[in-house]
Design a protein around this motif. Structure first.
Motif, PDB file in Angstrom:
ATOM      1  N   THR A  17       5.283 -22.513 -56.634  1.00  0.00           N
ATOM      2  CA  THR A  17       6.249 -23.182 -57.516  1.00  0.00           C
ATOM      3  C   THR A  17       7.168 -24.061 -56.670  1.00  0.00           C
ATOM      4  O   THR A  17       7.677 -23.641 -55.631  1.00  0.00           O
ATOM      5  N   TYR A  18       7.368 -25.301 -57.162  1.00  0.00           N
ATOM      6  CA  TYR A  18       8.196 -26.269 -56.449  1.00  0.00           C
ATOM      7  C   TYR A  18       9.333 -26.741 -57.374  1.00  0.00           C
ATOM      8  O   TYR A  18       9.160 -26.796 -58.606  1.00  0.00           O
ATOM      9  N   SER A  69      -0.579 -35.617 -53.080  1.00  0.00           N
ATOM     10  CA  SER A  69       0.874 -35.649 -52.864  1.00  0.00           C
ATOM     11  C   SER A  69       1.550 -35.153 -54.137  1.00  0.00           C
ATOM     12  O   SER A  69       1.055 -35.388 -55.247  1.00  0.00           O
ATOM     13  N   LEU A  70       2.637 -34.473 -53.933  1.00  0.00           N
ATOM     14  CA  LEU A  70       3.409 -33.977 -55.073  1.00  0.00           C
ATOM     15  C   LEU A  70       4.279 -35.127 -55.563  1.00  0.00           C
ATOM     16  O   LEU A  70       5.344 -35.408 -55.025  1.00  0.00           O
ATOM     17  N   THR A  71       3.749 -35.813 -56.547  1.00  0.00           N
ATOM     18  CA  THR A  71       4.429 -36.998 -57.071  1.00  0.00           C
ATOM     19  C   THR A  71       4.984 -36.685 -58.439  1.00  0.00           C
ATOM     20  O   THR A  71       4.239 -36.402 -59.384  1.00  0.00           O
ATOM     21  N   SER A  87      12.805 -35.906 -55.109  1.00  0.00           N
ATOM     22  CA  SER A  87      12.406 -35.053 -53.982  1.00  0.00           C
ATOM     23  C   SER A  87      12.024 -33.684 -54.519  1.00  0.00           C
ATOM     24  O   SER A  87      12.600 -33.199 -55.489  1.00  0.00           O
ATOM     25  N   CYS A  88      11.014 -33.050 -53.848  1.00  0.00           N
ATOM     26  CA  CYS A  88      10.514 -31.747 -54.279  1.00  0.00           C
ATOM     27  C   CYS A  88      10.485 -30.806 -53.084  1.00  0.00           C
ATOM     28  O   CYS A  88      10.064 -31.199 -51.981  1.00  0.00           O
ATOM     29  N   VAL A  89      10.933 -29.557 -53.297  1.00  0.00           N
ATOM     30  CA  VAL A  89      10.886 -28.516 -52.264  1.00  0.00           C
ATOM     31  C   VAL A  89      10.240 -27.285 -52.862  1.00  0.00           C
ATOM     32  O   VAL A  89      10.300 -27.052 -54.072  1.00  0.00           O
ATOM     33  N   ARG A  90       9.605 -26.486 -51.991  1.00  0.00           N
ATOM     34  CA  ARG A  90       8.998 -25.245 -52.442  1.00  0.00           C
ATOM     35  C   ARG A  90      10.091 -24.214 -52.673  1.00  0.00           C
ATOM     36  O   ARG A  90      11.084 -24.163 -51.936  1.00  0.00           O
ATOM     37  N   SER A  91       9.912 -23.411 -53.706  1.00  0.00           N
ATOM     38  CA  SER A  91      10.914 -22.396 -54.036  1.00  0.00           C
ATOM     39  C   SER A  91      11.157 -21.486 -52.837  1.00  0.00           C
ATOM     40  O   SER A  91      10.203 -20.956 -52.247  1.00  0.00           O
ATOM     41  N   ASN A 120      11.025 -27.485 -62.529  1.00  0.00           N
ATOM     42  CA  ASN A 120      10.108 -26.655 -61.749  1.00  0.00           C
ATOM     43  C   ASN A 120       8.659 -27.084 -62.036  1.00  0.00           C
ATOM     44  O   ASN A 120       8.292 -27.317 -63.194  1.00  0.00           O
ATOM     45  N   VAL A 121       7.862 -27.162 -60.961  1.00  0.00           N
ATOM     46  CA  VAL A 121       6.457 -27.564 -61.065  1.00  0.00           C
ATOM     47  C   VAL A 121       5.611 -26.478 -60.400  1.00  0.00           C
ATOM     48  O   VAL A 121       5.853 -26.107 -59.250  1.00  0.00           O
TER      49      VAL A 121
END
Length: 791
Positions: A465-466, A428-430, A442-446, A480-481
């Motif tokens: 990149t998220y 999970s993108l934590t 909260s994270c969303v994809r670019s 950005n991750v």
């Protein structure tokens, strides 16, 4: 007269038995003219039993008769010369009845002997001690009251079936009855639980009776060992009210350890211990809990009892009360910049310390004030209270945490800029953000709007990149991750074929590109055939990387290619075939070849190395190559051979030489018409042959002064004599054969003579040469008779 009663018959039988045993001396009776007789004379009767006695005489008319005895009588029967009487309840150990008759004013007497026996009906083993210490003596005593006669009695003391002591009482007086046997025995550990008993035997078989046996009831012995030391007692010196503390009591050297009894108590409170046995050691453990009523000094007692003996140990325990300190904060959650008060307090007599700063005196609280900052969030406060009990300093602690409210922050620890996932796992993108209250992240994809939530089954498409954003009531933050998806190795047929052909000299290496992240390391090792254990050179996956040196040869076979990265490995079998372009050399296609004239038409001996096997074709240079059945000299010349396979062509020039048998093409004399005596002549022999022929001559016998040219092709004579006339033979010889021609030379006025062989160094005459006569090798090789001829 009526017949004797049954008892009398028994008495008569006893009489006969006594006579057989020699108990009665009949000779004495026989010596007297008149006698009295008592039967049985000697009798052995069970105590309380009965016996018939028969008193008789041979006196024709006895005046009177009787039987004197102190024993009770039950009945009497009489005849003229006999008297039978039954004696009952015979209890005396020994009596002597007397039979008498009055005959012719004389008294005839016969005295008998009656003894009693008593079976060992009572065999008693004196009770054993309830517990017998190991290593000390105890007494075994066996009583057999009334049994006898004692001289026939035997007593045995037993441990189980083992005989301890055995005693026979033979030699005791006949009247002796009953017996006691006593023994002293050393108690051992192995005697614990053993049964001891006594066995009695009354052997009357020598008296015509049986063997009477009896045994006592077994008595079990219990042995024990209890060391003189007191138990080892492990107890806490201090015990807080309401707390539970373990206590233990142990003692070694107990036997039997399972029979030991343990008593544990704190004051008047009995504890319930758990017992552990190991070998001959006993350990009792229990939990001691003190109540407020027990506050003060109490004794903890351990008592161990075995075999009626006791070992005891006592220890003092101080019971006390000590409450934990109280730590309070004016507000547990405050915004930045607000003042906070922290207080630490404890019961009377306790000294408190707040974050290392003690209170002024015992019993008073300690306080701390501060202006809350972000760095104070989750700051811990530590309150310590100490109390002295029975010379020992006791300590208790309490802690709390302060929360400071502030806006979110995303750092590299909680939300790293780069994250690596493994394909096929769940992830999970934590992104963890700092902030109070806890931020919502909260994270969303670019380029997309969908929020990434929950566990994901990782696939390669998740790489990218998220954008992650954290928000709470105090503000927000974004970051950005970059996510990288790694995966194990996998082979594709296009990038790593299962079959590969290497062409010798091509300069190519096997290319085996494997999918995987990070880039797998690939190694191919021969597993079967000639390639076993051989490492196959591989082309680097990155063209910019310098390739390894290209080998001069590669072994064909089956190779196992293993691709490995940190996420696993995969194996593929690769079949490597080795092929090569055509190659001809002196061994496969000699540059100079020789044929023999007249042989069957030859084929050039020319083969080529290479795989697949090359096709070889040859043609003559500068002239056609006609098809003939046999080799001709015209076949000699230069040929060109070409070897071809899918990997190229190689040419090689071949020089063919044709050899042939010798032929004497010309044999001529000069002068041709003959020669006069004293004249000169020359014979010329020309041969055609390959390889060149060796020329040899045969001359008439007796021909002297013959000269030969350097190659033997010319024979010359100066000053011809009559002996020089005759037939001359020229022979041409090489490896393929020999050819001869003859010519006759006539010396005018002289008939031809037989010829002899002539070599180039000698001269021949008739008979033996001078050299031959001297025993040296001469020029005369053979003499032949030739037919007459002329030129």
């Amino acid at each position: 007269m009526p017949g004797p009663p049954p008892g009398l018959c028994w008495a008569l039988l006893v009489l006969l038995a006594a006579l057989g045993l020699g108990l009665i001396d009949l000779s004495v009776v026989a010596q007297e003219p008149f006698w009295a007789d008592l039967q049985p004379r000697v009798a052995l009767v069970e105590r309380g039993g009965s016996l018939w006695l028969n008193c008789s005489t041979n006196c024709p008319r006895p005046e009177r008769g009787g039987l004197e005895t102190s024993l009770r009588r039950n009945g009497t029967q009489r005849g003229l010369r006999w008297l039978a009487r039954q004696l009952v309840d015979i209890r005396e150990p020994e009596t002597q009845p007397v039979c008498f008759f009055r005959c012719a004013r004389r008294t005839l007497q016969a005295r008998g002997l009656i003894r009693t026996f008593q079976r060992p009906d009572r065999v008693e083993l004196v009770p054993l001690p309830a517990w017998q210490p190991v290593g000390e003596n105890f007494t075994l005593s066996c009583r057999v009251p009334g049994a006898g006669p004692r001289g026939s009695l035997t007593i045995t003391l037993l441990r189980g079936t083992q005989e301890l002591i055995h005693r026979s009482f033979s030699g005791e007086p006949p009247r002796a009855r009953g017996a006691v046997l006593t023994a002293t025995v050393l108690a051992r550990r192995e005697d614990h639980g053993a049964n001891f008993s006594c066995h009695a035997e009354l052997d009357l078989r020598p008296h015509g009776l049986g063997l009477f046996e009896n045994s006592s009831a077994p008595r079990m012995l219990r042995t024990f060992a209890l060391p003189p030391e007191s138990p080892r007692l492990a107890v806490p010196r201090l015990l807080e009210v309401g707390s539970e503390r373990p206590v233990s009591c142990a003692l070694d050297g107990l036997f039997p350890v399972s029979e030991a009894q343990v008593y544990l108590a704190l004051g008047d409170q009995r504890l319930s211990p758990d017992i552990t046995l190991e070998g001959d050691a006993l350990r009792a453990t229990a939990t001691a809990t003190a109540s407020a009523e027990q506050e003060g000094t109490r004794q903890l007692v351990c008592n161990m009892t075995l075999g009626g003996e006791t070992r005891e140990t006592r220890e003092n325990v101080t019971v006390y009360s000590f409450s934990a300190p109280l730590l309070t904060v004016s507000e547990s959650s405050v915004p930045e910049g607000k003042m906070v008060t922290v207080t630490c307090s404890a019961g009377a007599g306790a000294l408190v310390t707040l974050d290392g700063v003690p209170a002024a005196v015992p019993g008073q609280p300690a306080q701390l004030e501060l202006n809350a900052t972000v760095n104070d969030d989750r700051r811990g406060f530590f309150c310590n209270a100490t109390l002295e009990v029975d010379g020992e300093i006791l300590s208790k602690n309490e802690s709390t945490e302060l929360r400071v409210l502030y806006a979110p922050a995303l750092d590299s620890v909680g939300c790293p800029e780069r994250i690596t996932w493994l394909e096929g796992t769940e992830a999970s993108l934590t992104c963890v953000a700092h902030g109070v209250p806890p931020p919502n992240v909260s994270c969303v994809r670019s380029g997309e709007a969908e929020v990434i939530e929950g566990l994901l089954r990782v696939v390669r498409e998740h790489a990218g990149t998220y954008r992650c954003e954290a928000t709470n009531a105090r503000g927000s933050a974004a970051k950005n991750v970059a996510i990288t998806v790694e995966y194990g190795p996998s082979f594709e047929e296009l990038s790593c074929p299962s079959n590969w052909t290497w062409v010798e000299g091509s300069g190519r290496l096997f290319s085996c590109e494997v999918a995987g992240k990070p880039q797998p390391r690939v190694e191919c090792i021969g597993s079967r055939g000639t390639s076993e254990g051989v490492l196959l050179p591989l082309a680097p996956p990155d063209p910019s990387v310098r390739a390894p040196s290209i080998p001069s040869e590669i072994a064909a076979g089956i190779y196992t290619c293993n691709a490995t990265n940190r996420h696993g490995s995969m194996v593929k079998m690769v079949s490597v075939n080795v092929e090569s372009p055509p190659k001809m050399n002196e061994s496969t296609c000699p540059s100079h070849q020789t044929w023999l004239e007249g042989a069957e038409a030859a084929v050039l001996a020319c083969a080529a190395l290479g795989h697949p096997s090359p096709q070889v074709s040859c043609s003559r240079e500068g002239a056609p190559w006609p098809q003939r059945l046999h080799v001709s000299r015209q076949d000699a010349g230069t040929y060109l051979c070409l070897a071809t396979n899918p990997h190229g062509t190689e040419a090689r020039t071949i020089t063919v030489g044709v050899e042939y048998r010798p032929v004497v093409a010309e044999l001529a004399a000069s002068p041709p018409g003959g020669v006069w005596p004293g004249g000169n002549f020359t014979l010329t022999c020309r041969a055609e042959a390959w390889p060149p022929a060796q020329i040899s001559w045969r001359a008439p016998p007796g021909a002297l002064n013959i000269g030969l040219s350097s190659n033997n092709s010319t024979l010359s004579v100066a000053g011809a004599l009559g002996s020089h006339g005759g037939e001359y033979e020229c022979a041409a010889t090489n490896a393929h054969g020999r050819h001869v021609r003859r010519i006759t030379v006539r010396v005018a006025g002289v008939l031809p003579r037989r010829s002899v062989a002539v070599g180039r160094r000698g001269r021949c005459g008739g008979g033996r040469s001078a050299a031959g006569r001297r025993g040296r090798p001469g020029l005369l090789c053979a003499v032949h008779c030739l037919q007459e001829g002329r030129v």
